[in-house]
Each structure stands twice: as structure tokens, then as C-alpha cells.
Design an enzyme around this catalytic site. Sequence first.
Site, mmCIF file in Angstrom:
data_model
loop_
_atom_site.group_PDB
_atom_site.id
_atom_site.type_symbol
_atom_site.label_atom_id
_atom_site.label_comp_id
_atom_site.label_asym_id
_atom_site.label_seq_id
_atom_site.Cartn_x
_atom_site.Cartn_y
_atom_site.Cartn_z
ATOM 1 C CD1 TRP A 10 19.086 -14.067 26.518
ATOM 2 C CD2 TRP A 10 17.888 -12.790 25.436
ATOM 3 N NE1 TRP A 10 17.827 -13.977 27.460
ATOM 4 C CE2 TRP A 10 17.108 -13.076 26.603
ATOM 5 C CE3 TRP A 10 17.531 -11.803 24.766
ATOM 6 C CZ2 TRP A 10 15.921 -12.691 26.710
ATOM 7 C CZ3 TRP A 10 16.165 -11.653 24.454
ATOM 8 C CH2 TRP A 10 15.320 -11.625 25.758
ATOM 9 C CD GLU A 169 31.259 -17.762 30.100
ATOM 10 O OE1 GLU A 169 30.193 -18.508 30.684
ATOM 11 O OE2 GLU A 169 31.387 -17.186 29.175
ATOM 12 N N GLY A 175 28.808 -24.368 25.345
ATOM 13 C CA GLY A 175 28.178 -24.258 23.959
ATOM 14 C C GLY A 175 28.449 -25.902 23.528
ATOM 15 C CB SER A 215 27.458 -27.434 28.812
ATOM 16 O OG SER A 215 27.935 -27.105 27.490
ATOM 17 N N GLY A 236 24.584 -19.642 28.464
ATOM 18 C CA GLY A 236 23.836 -19.592 27.306
ATOM 19 C C GLY A 236 22.729 -20.081 26.536
ATOM 20 N N GLY A 237 22.840 -21.782 25.851
ATOM 21 C CA GLY A 237 21.861 -22.163 25.214
ATOM 22 C C GLY A 237 20.667 -21.911 26.153
HETATM 23 C C1 PEP Z 1 28.206 -18.808 27.285
HETATM 24 O O1 PEP Z 1 27.716 -18.006 26.143
HETATM 25 O O2 PEP Z 1 28.456 -17.786 28.058
HETATM 26 C C2 PEP Z 1 28.003 -19.583 27.877
HETATM 27 C C3 PEP Z 1 28.598 -20.786 28.380
HETATM 28 O O3 PEP Z 1 27.002 -20.770 26.419
HETATM 29 P P1 PEP Z 1 26.217 -22.757 26.957
HETATM 30 O O4 PEP Z 1 25.832 -22.267 28.324
HETATM 31 O O5 PEP Z 1 25.633 -21.866 26.225
HETATM 32 O O6 PEP Z 1 28.047 -22.859 27.427
#
Ligand code: PEP
Length: 253
Positions: A10, A169, A175, A215, A236-237
Site C-alpha cells: 500500500w 522489481e 509505478g 506495474s 503497488g498501485g
Molecule cells: C511496488 O510498490 O513495489 C510496485 C511494484 O508498485 P507498482 O505495482 O505500482 O508498479
Amino acid sequence: MRKQIAAANWKMNLTLAQGEQLLDEIIAAPHSLSNNQLAVFAVPFPYLTMAQQKLSGKQNVFVAAQNCYSKKSGAYTGEVSVEMLQSIGIQYVVLGHSERREYFNESNHFLAEKVNICLEYNITPIFCCGEPLHIREADTQNEFVGKQLEESLFHLSAGQITKVVIAYEPIWAIGTGKTASNEQAQEMHAFIRQQFAAKYGEAVANEISILYGGSVKANNASAIFAQPDVDGGLVGGASLIANDFTAIINALK
Ligand code: PEP
């Protein structure tokens, strides 16, 4: 057999009421977690207890902290210890997220200390690694990620390393709406697993869950998770939208 994991991050989002509503909606949505699958919610510190209460008794669902400090206790104003987390029943902590590395200067060596204290208290680190865009463009991502693993994790014993979850990641995909292709994700996950195999042997490497983050959305999760070395995602999102995160949980293999 290694676990397949959908982990929500979050970050610094949502009020308490919004967080409660999000969890209520996800709990109410139809989802099926088999024995080998987990859903983990990394929520802000003030919401850990709320999340623990809402998710208590739910099979294969866990709450995670987004960070912890490397010391046991003492005069470290504003920090949160692993002992505190353990005392409220937390079993997972996200460590070394790229935002912590970038904005709070967390180094590989500092993260090694955090990994150690988590394991000492029987808390599973979800250890984040991944390269920035200029490293990917220079095609040196293997060296970069290899060094992150070596400096933060390779001092651990084989018994300890299987208690760590890895989240790969690529920073350029976090993001940004830009996802690594399925092939890029698989290639890097296979590389990471090879590094563990070289250090600890294949059997140990095959026990380690390696999540992809960057993402992940409801519409791309199945294809990414289907890659043989991808064991779920750190999200994340899309974890802030009940229907989307439910679909991501349901995309676990
Ligand atoms: C994260 O917060 O680790 C992430 C991968 O964010 P998002 O899914 O928004 O890219």
C-alpha cells in the site's frame, strides 16, 4: 514446494477508513487460495493491528510491515523494531524496496543487518532487488542485481535463505505503467535462481519464492505469473483497488 504469493504494497496511501474498506471489499470478493498460495498485505504501520484483526482466521492470508529497523531496541526515535512487530503477530516485512533505497539511502550492507534481525525473530523478509533504467540500458542488470543479493543475503545459511522471499522489481517498471515483458521477467528470475543455486545448490534455490514487481495489473498478472521462475508478485498501485487485487490473487498459479 515453493509458495506462490500475491503481496500488496500500500506504500504511504489510504486513510484508516479507506484501508478498512479496501480490506472488507477484498475479503468479500470471491477468491480461492490453495495450500501453496498466499496473499500478503503490506500496510502502513498504524494500520497493522487493524489489518491483523480483519484478516485473522483467513487461511493463507498475512499482514506485512513495509519496513523495520536493524536494531533490537533503544534510542532510535521514530523507528519500529522487529520485536515490536513480532509482539503484534506480524510474520512478514518488506525490506529494501527501491523507494527506501532511493529516498532513505538504504544500502545493501544495511539491508543485510535488517535481514538478520528479521530472521532472528522468525519474521520473513520480502527482500526487494532490481535495477534502475540506466543499468538496464547498459545491459548490466545481472551484475547489479547479483551484487544486491551477494551483499545482503549470501552470508545466510541454506536453512536461513529458504526463509527469505525475493521480490525482483525493475525500478523502471515501478509505478510507471511500464511492465517488464514476460521474457524479461523470466530471464531475470531464472538468473536470480541460478545465483542461489550456485551458492546453495539447486534444491535450496528451487524452494525460494521469487516475486515480480513493477506495474503488475489485473490484466497482465496471469501471463507474468505463468513464467516458470515467477512465483507471484509484489503489487503497488493495483493493490489499492479491490477488484484488481482480487483478480491478481486469483491469477496465482
Ligand atoms: C511496488 O510498490 O513495489 C510496485 C511494484 O508498485 P507498482 O505495482 O505500482 O508498479
